[in-house]
Structure formats: C-alpha cells, structure tokens
Design a protein around this motif. Structure first.
Motif, PDB file in Angstrom:
ATOM      1  N   ALA A   4      -4.721   2.885  -4.284  1.00 44.03           N
ATOM      2  CA  ALA A   4      -3.765   2.073  -3.758  1.00 44.03           C
ATOM      3  C   ALA A   4      -4.396   0.735  -3.473  1.00 44.03           C
ATOM      4  O   ALA A   4      -3.829  -0.416  -3.756  1.00 44.03           O
ATOM      5  N   LEU A  61       2.422   1.665  -3.449  1.00 43.49           N
ATOM      6  CA  LEU A  61       1.236   2.091  -4.363  1.00 43.49           C
ATOM      7  C   LEU A  61       0.931   3.514  -4.252  1.00 43.49           C
ATOM      8  O   LEU A  61       0.312   4.160  -5.194  1.00 43.49           O
ATOM      9  N   MET A  62       1.132   4.067  -2.990  1.00 42.85           N
ATOM     10  CA  MET A  62       0.701   5.572  -2.813  1.00 42.85           C
ATOM     11  C   MET A  62       1.396   6.372  -3.647  1.00 42.85           C
ATOM     12  O   MET A  62       2.644   6.631  -3.410  1.00 42.85           O
ATOM     13  N   VAL A  85       0.720  -1.337  -0.105  1.00 42.62           N
ATOM     14  CA  VAL A  85       0.145   0.006  -0.094  1.00 42.62           C
ATOM     15  C   VAL A  85       0.975   1.319  -0.064  1.00 42.62           C
ATOM     16  O   VAL A  85       0.738   2.121  -0.858  1.00 42.62           O
ATOM     17  N   GLN A 115      -6.178   8.794  -3.018  1.00 39.78           N
ATOM     18  CA  GLN A 115      -4.908   7.930  -3.562  1.00 39.78           C
ATOM     19  C   GLN A 115      -4.789   6.707  -2.523  1.00 39.78           C
ATOM     20  O   GLN A 115      -4.435   5.848  -3.036  1.00 39.78           O
ATOM     21  N   SER A 168      -5.301  -1.045  -6.340  1.00 48.00           N
ATOM     22  CA  SER A 168      -4.487  -1.507  -7.155  1.00 48.00           C
ATOM     23  C   SER A 168      -3.485  -2.710  -6.616  1.00 48.00           C
ATOM     24  O   SER A 168      -2.502  -3.147  -7.163  1.00 48.00           O
TER      25      SER A 168
END
Length: 207
Positions: A176, A130-131, A127, A172, A179
């Motif tokens: 994340a 991905l942020m 996480v 966001q 994703s």
C-alpha cells in the motif's frame, strides 16, 4: 467488515538514496486496463439481456470475476514488492563503506517536515483504500504493524519496512505504501530538501 485505523509519527534517520518505484504503478495499470475491458463486455451482455434472472446471474458472474482479478493482482503486487526489495538491497551493497552517504544532520533542526498532498488525513485514507485486506490472514481480531519508510529529497519513498506480528498484514501494508499515487513535499533543512523517515502505525480490526 474490516476496519483500518492509522496513526502517524515520524523521526529523522539516514538511508540509501532510492527513486520511487514504478513497479507497482505498472502492475496496477495493467490490471485496471483489464478491469475496464471486462466491465465493458459484461455491461454489453447485461444490457442485451431482458430476462431478470439472467441479468442477476450476469451480475453475479461479473462480481466473481472482479474478485478473482483482485486476488491475481495482489499476487503480482507481491512479486513487485520482492523485486523492489531486492533492488534496494543491491543498491545498499553497491555503496562502498568508505563513502559517506548524504543524510540529514540530526543536530540541525528541520525547517519543515515532509507532507503528503492533501495532508495526513488524505494519506490515511489512501493507505486504507490501497490495503487489500482479503490478503490478510489472522486468527485474532485486531492486528498491528508499524511501517517505516524514507521520504527522499524528491518526495518519492523508498525502503518501506513493516514490523508486526502478522506477516500478511506487514506485506499488504508495504504494498500500500509503495502504491501511493502522489509524491510527498519533501522535508526542508537549511533551505534544502532533506531525507526524512516516517513511521506509520497501522491497526486492522477483523470483524
């Protein structure tokens, strides 16, 4: 430098069944392909150049293009988030109110909670990676949100909703979570896979 700290708690809830969304994978795949192409072209140009100063300029141009690519990809991911949210809202409208939705019976103890491959530390790291923190705008140093999402019976996630004071951080965080590269091992109740809701508190420190 921005630091992201993640804590995880969970509780059971009932939501509409939804499959894991491919929108985010498609967007990321498209932009990763273009990054690879750009990387090859810049590498050729960089290797063919003998002048040290020109090499430095080529490297600077490459970093600039990649930063722009990140920003453009983020815009596309925001669009994917809106499409997924609209689809989930439409799914909830389609289910007649007199039809019971398959849920976990709150009176029944779960045998096992869902688990992300590699465990919670792996989930936290992914996480954080991905942020897209450049897409977060805040005048305060520390911002928080709490992200709730459903782990479905097949391990996919759905209905991701972040609740915090900063809208850009919420957005966001949702992107994340949608994703994530892997599915969860689903929760088990009475020997069968069960739907489960995670709540993921996030804190972003802007430095």
């Amino acid at each position: 430098m921005r630091a992201l700290f993640i804590g995880i708690s969970c509780f059971i809830s009932s939501f509409l069944l939804s499959q894991q969304k491919e929108e985010f994978r498609a967007v990321k795949g498209y932009y990763n392909q273009h990054r690879t192409m750009l990387n090859k072209e810049f590498r050729k140009k960089f290797d063919a150049e003998s002048n040290t100063f020109k090499k430095a300029a080529i490297k600077g141009d490459f970093l600039f293009f990649m930063k722009k690519m990140d920003s453009i990809e983020n815009t596309a991911l925001v669009g994917a988030l809106l499409r997924v949210r609209n689809l989930e809202d439409l799914e909830s409208i389609k289910i007649p109110k007199d039809i019971s939705i398959d849920t976990v019976d709150k009176s029944v103890d779960l045998e096992t909670a869902p688990n992300y491959p590699g465990g919670l530390n792996t989930l936290r790291k992914e996480v954080a990676n991905l942020m897209y923190t450049d897409g977060v705008y805040s005048e305060v140093k520390m911002i928080k949100t709490s992200v709730a999402f459903i782990v479905e019976k097949d391990g996919s996630i759905s209905n991701v909703h972040a609740q915090g004071d900063n809208f850009t951080f919420n957005r966001q965080a949702e992107i994340a979570l949608y994703s994530l590269s892997e599915k969860f091992v689903p929760a088990m109740a009475k020997g069968d896979p069960a739907r489960f809701q995670f709540r993921l508190p996030l804190t972003l420190t802007m430095e």
